[in-house]
Every structure is written in structure tokens, then in C-alpha cells.
Design a protein around this motif. Structure first.
Motif, PDB file in Angstrom:
ATOM      1  N   GLN A   1       1.480   2.037 -13.378  1.00 17.08           N
ATOM      2  CA  GLN A   1       2.413   1.368 -12.481  1.00 17.08           C
ATOM      3  C   GLN A   1       3.854   1.518 -12.969  1.00 17.08           C
ATOM      4  OE1 GLN A   1       0.687  -2.624 -12.569  1.00 17.08           O
ATOM      5  NE2 GLN A   1      -0.281  -2.270 -10.593  1.00 17.08           N
TER       6      GLN A   1
ATOM      7  N   TRP B   1       7.874  -0.074 -11.867  1.00 17.58           N
ATOM      8  CA  TRP B   1       8.442  -1.207 -11.152  1.00 17.58           C
ATOM      9  C   TRP B   1       9.960  -1.126 -11.114  1.00 17.58           C
ATOM     10  CZ3 TRP B   1      11.913  -4.218 -13.742  1.00 17.58           C
ATOM     11  CH2 TRP B   1      11.896  -4.139 -15.144  1.00 17.58           C
TER      12      TRP B   1
ATOM     13  N   ILE C   1       9.298  -4.707  -6.971  1.00 15.66           N
ATOM     14  CA  ILE C   1       8.547  -3.670  -6.264  1.00 15.66           C
ATOM     15  C   ILE C   1       7.727  -2.882  -7.293  1.00 15.66           C
ATOM     16  CG2 ILE C   1       8.669  -1.701  -4.716  1.00 15.66           C
ATOM     17  CD1 ILE C   1       9.717  -4.333  -3.523  1.00 15.66           C
TER      18      ILE C   1
ATOM     19  N   THR D   1       5.066   0.302  -7.863  1.00 14.14           N
ATOM     20  CA  THR D   1       4.476   1.525  -7.324  1.00 14.14           C
ATOM     21  C   THR D   1       3.449   2.059  -8.328  1.00 14.14           C
ATOM     22  OG1 THR D   1       6.199   2.918  -8.308  1.00 14.14           O
ATOM     23  CG2 THR D   1       6.595   2.086  -6.080  1.00 14.14           C
ATOM     24  N   GLU D   2       2.529   2.863  -7.831  1.00 19.61           N
ATOM     25  CA  GLU D   2       1.470   3.409  -8.682  1.00 19.61           C
ATOM     26  C   GLU D   2       1.409   4.919  -8.538  1.00 19.61           C
ATOM     27  OE1 GLU D   2      -1.876   1.161  -7.301  1.00 19.61           O
ATOM     28  OE2 GLU D   2      -1.463  -0.517  -8.630  1.00 19.61           O
ATOM     29  N   ARG D   3       1.041   5.573  -9.630  1.00 18.60           N
ATOM     30  CA  ARG D   3       0.900   7.029  -9.613  1.00 18.60           C
ATOM     31  C   ARG D   3      -0.239   7.429 -10.532  1.00 18.60           C
ATOM     32  NH1 ARG D   3       3.885   8.962 -14.158  1.00 18.60           N
ATOM     33  NH2 ARG D   3       5.289   7.369 -15.017  1.00 18.60           N
TER      34      ARG D   3
ATOM     35  N   LYS E   1      -5.373   0.631  -5.331  1.00 12.11           N
ATOM     36  CA  LYS E   1      -4.389  -0.338  -5.778  1.00 12.11           C
ATOM     37  C   LYS E   1      -4.969  -1.199  -6.899  1.00 12.11           C
ATOM     38  CE  LYS E   1      -1.199   0.761  -2.771  1.00 12.11           C
ATOM     39  NZ  LYS E   1       0.081   1.373  -3.204  1.00 12.11           N
TER      40      LYS E   1
END
Length: 397
Positions: free
Chosen positions: A191, A193, A202, A204-206, A327
Motif C-alpha cells: 500500500q 498513501w 488516500i 492505493t495498492e500495487r 483490496k
């Protein structure tokens, strides 16, 4: 076979683990000793070598097993340790789950080198690289070793959920690492942020393809590896150590005037837009802080591909993590959620002013990096004697 953890096995002092000797001999460790004696009355040793290993080369791993036993008792599980492997069969509500415990140890640790709280000094960039690659590789090795042993083929495990519980002793200060690095490795994503213009956090994930240190390279995503579908979950823990037993004893039935303890660390901040944890600090046994639980600080990371999935809230961990539709979902089962903590144990005759001075140093150290839960005087209200000494010290400065 029941155990006597402190039985004299006729071994030389040099062959005993230094931390076992501390536990056995120092009056301030009385709460930990008594808490362990309470647990050992119902603890079964199927192999007959548990006490020897606890006193010598297996001190850390055997202490971790005792911690798990205490956590399972607290969670209301019926515990079966009569089989040689895995370490536990736990049952509740008609479901039985197999649990195997493992620790990650330093490559050169022969078993008698005591764990050190203080990590190697690192820059922020070095720390990030360490968490992104070193920790997954160190934890991945014992997990793969357990995967290759195929516990799920044992008749008493077949058709049941199987959980690996892991604790990290691979380097000095490794217990100060939260579950994030392990989750990254298990799920194969990480993650990032940032705060938007409105101050909203916020995330986000990758995907993460691999972890690499020098020539050592392993694929990320343990739960996606062949046969890993037979692993229902991995339990992360960084609190299954003797200080945990000391704190539980001090807050419970074994409070003593022979010991004083300061606990400090970081914990989850109950603010949806917070990017940093909070620092905490308190004297163990202070009723204003409340009672610690055995499961506090444990994280159950469930395998989304498991053939035998675990029900929610069944295992008894303080936190549960899942991957749902790609997620990362975290569910908190405790109001107080430490990421890591250390405990300093002192003789009971240590004066208030000294304890308070030491605590103030710890508070200042934490507050340079983290917002704190309360001002220092709220964490450690000064006694009349301590306040008087502090005034006299300020007068000499």
C-alpha cells in the motif's frame, strides 16, 4: 506429560540460555515465573524435551508456544497437544483447527545469544528497504519450510483448517516490526498513501513481484504459491516473549512489590485520516490503563485461496486481515492495538523519581516521531515525593 519449566536438569550454567537464567533468578521477574507456573499445570509435552529446550537453545521458540497456549485458553478453545505434530489442535463450537508454531531466527544464532531490543541504526530509506525485502525473505524461509512438510496430510489434520503462527527473532530489534511486511509478502501487494487537498487519507495498492537482497530473490505472494491453498491463515505475533508473561502476571494474580515495569511503544490511532501510529507509555499495573489481554498485538492474516477457510472471529487474534477483491481489509477485535512495544523491568525498590525520569526520556524519544496518547503527566502523574525531587533537581540546574 506435564512440565516443570524450572526443574533442575543438572546442566551447567554456561549451557543455559541467559534469558532463562534472568527469568529464573531475578526477583523482579516473579510475576512472569508465577504466570508460567500457572500455565504449565495444564501444558502437555508430547516429545519430552520441551523443558530442556526452554532452558537452553529453544528458549525463544518454546516461550512463543507457551504464549500461544495462553492465548488459546483465553479464547475459550479446547487444546490438544498429544500429537507430535503440529503443535496444537484447538477446538471450539464444533470446529477443530491445527496450528504449527515457528520462529525466524538469526542465521548465526546458536540458540544461546539473547535477543536484543535495540535494532541496528538505519536511515529512513534503509528502513523502508529492510521492511520491503529483508523481512519478507527472513519470514518466508520458515514459512516455506513448514509448507514443504505438508501437515495437512496427517490424518488428524486432513480436512481441517491449518494455521502457521510465526514470530520474528531474525535480528536485533526485529520484534519492533509490525505485521505490514509479512502481509505484503503473503498477499503479494503493498500500500501507498497520501493526503488529498481536503486532508483525507488516500490509500492505493500495487502488486509486488518479488523480494530481493543481494543475490537472494524470492517471489512475493506466499498465498499464491503451489500448495499454499492448504494454509488457511498465518498468525503474526511480536509479543510472545517473557515481558508479556511479566505484564500479565503483574496485572493479574501475581502483582508484587519486588518489581516495577514501564511499557512503551506505538499503537493504532483511531483517526481514519491518520498516517502515523500513536505513541504510548504507562507503568504496568496502573489501573487507569486497563487490563492487557493475551491476544493483544496478534494479527491473523487469512488466505483468500484457502481450501479450509477460517470463520471470522473464531481464532482469537486481536486483528484479522483479509484480501477481498484485491483490496486489503483489516478488522480490529480489540480497542487498543499495539504495533510493537518494549517493557523495561526494574527492582521493586526503584524510587518514584527515578522511574519517572526514565519514563520521561522514553516519552521524549517517542514524541520526536509520533503523536502521543496524552501528555507526559497524564501517562505518569507525579507522586508527591517525585514532584519534590524534580523541583530540587531543577533548582540545581
Amino acid at each position: 506429560m506435564a512440565v516443570d519449566l524450572f526443574a533442575d536438569l543438572g546442566k551447567s550454567e554456561e549451557s543455559l540460555h541467559p534469558q532463562f537464567c534472568t527469568l529464573r533468578d531475578l526477583p523482579a521477574y516473579g510475576p512472569a515465573r508465577e504466570q508460567l507456573r500457572e500455565l504449565q499445570a495444564a501444558f502437555i509435552d508430547p516429545d519430552g524435551n520441551f523443558v530442556e529446550q526452554f532452558q537452553t537453545t529453544g528458549f525463544d521458540s518454546r516461550t512463543f508456544e507457551l504464549f500461544l497456549f495462553a492465548m488459546f485458553v483465553e479464547s475459550g478453545h479446547e487444546i490438544n497437544r498429544k500429537q507430535n505434530r503440529p503443535d496444537f489442535l484447538i477446538s471450539r463450537g464444533g470446529l477443530t483447527v491445527a496450528v504449527e508454531a515457528v520462529t525466524a531466527s538469526a542465521p548465526s544464532n546458536g540458540g544461546l545469544k539473547p535477543y536484543c531490543l535495540v535494532p541496528k541504526e538505519q536511515t529512513p530509506q534503509e528502513r523502508a528497504e529492510y521492511l520491503r525485502n529483508n523481512v519478507p525473505i527472513r519470514l518466508g524461509s520458515p514459512l516455506f519450510s513448514k509448507l514443504r512438510q505438508r501437515y495437512w496430510l496427517e490424518p488428524h489434520v486432513a480436512g481441517r483448517p491449518f494455521v502457521i503462527a510465526i514470530q520474528d527473532f531474525h535480528a536485533d530489534g526485529s520484534l519492533s516490526t509490525a505485521s505490514t511486511a509479512l502481509s505484503r509478502y503473503l498477499f503479494g501487494f503493498e500500500q501507498d498513501w497520501y493526503h488529498d487537498d481536503d486532508g483525507q487519507l488516500i490509500i492505493t495498492e500495487r502488486n509486488v513481484e518479488h523480494h530481493q537482497v543481494a543475490a537472494k530473490k524470492i517471489p512475493s505472494g506466499f498465498f499464491q504459491q503451489p500448495e499454499a491453498e492448504n494454509i488457511s491463515a498465518v498468525l503474526f505475533c511480536n509479543a510472545g516473549t517473557i515481558p508479556k508473561f511479566a505484564r500479565m502476571g503483574m496485572e493479574g494474580s501475581y502483582r508484587t512489590s519486588d518489581a516495577r515495569m514501564i511499557r512503551y511503544g506505538t499503537c493504532y490511532q483511531h483517526d481514519p485520516n491518520a498516517a502515523l501510529p500513536e505513541g504510548f507509555l504507562y507503568e504496568v499495573g496502573d489501573p487507569r490503563h486497563g487490563r492487557e489481554t493475551w491476544r493483544e498485538g496478534t494479527v491473523l492474516i487469512r488466505n483468500p485461496n484457502a481450501l479450509q477457510p477460517l470463520p471470522d472471529e473464531w481464532f482469537g487474534a486481536g486483528v484479522e486481515e483479509d484480501s477481498m477483491d484485491g483490496k486489503h481489509v483489516t478488522t480490529f477485535r480489540e480497542p487498543f492495538l499495539p504495533y510493537w512495544s518494549n517493557t523495561h523491568i526494574f527492582p521493586g525498590h526503584t524510587p518514584d523519581w527515578w522511574i519517572r525520569r526514565h519514563a520521561k526520556r522514553l516519552y521524549r524519544m517517542l514524541s520526536t516521531s509520533f503523536p502521543m496518547i496524552g501528555a507526559f503527566d497524564e501517562c505518569f502523574p507525579p507522586t508527591l515525593s517525585a514532584r519534590s525531587i524534580e523541583r530540587s533537581q531543577r533548582g540545581r540546574e
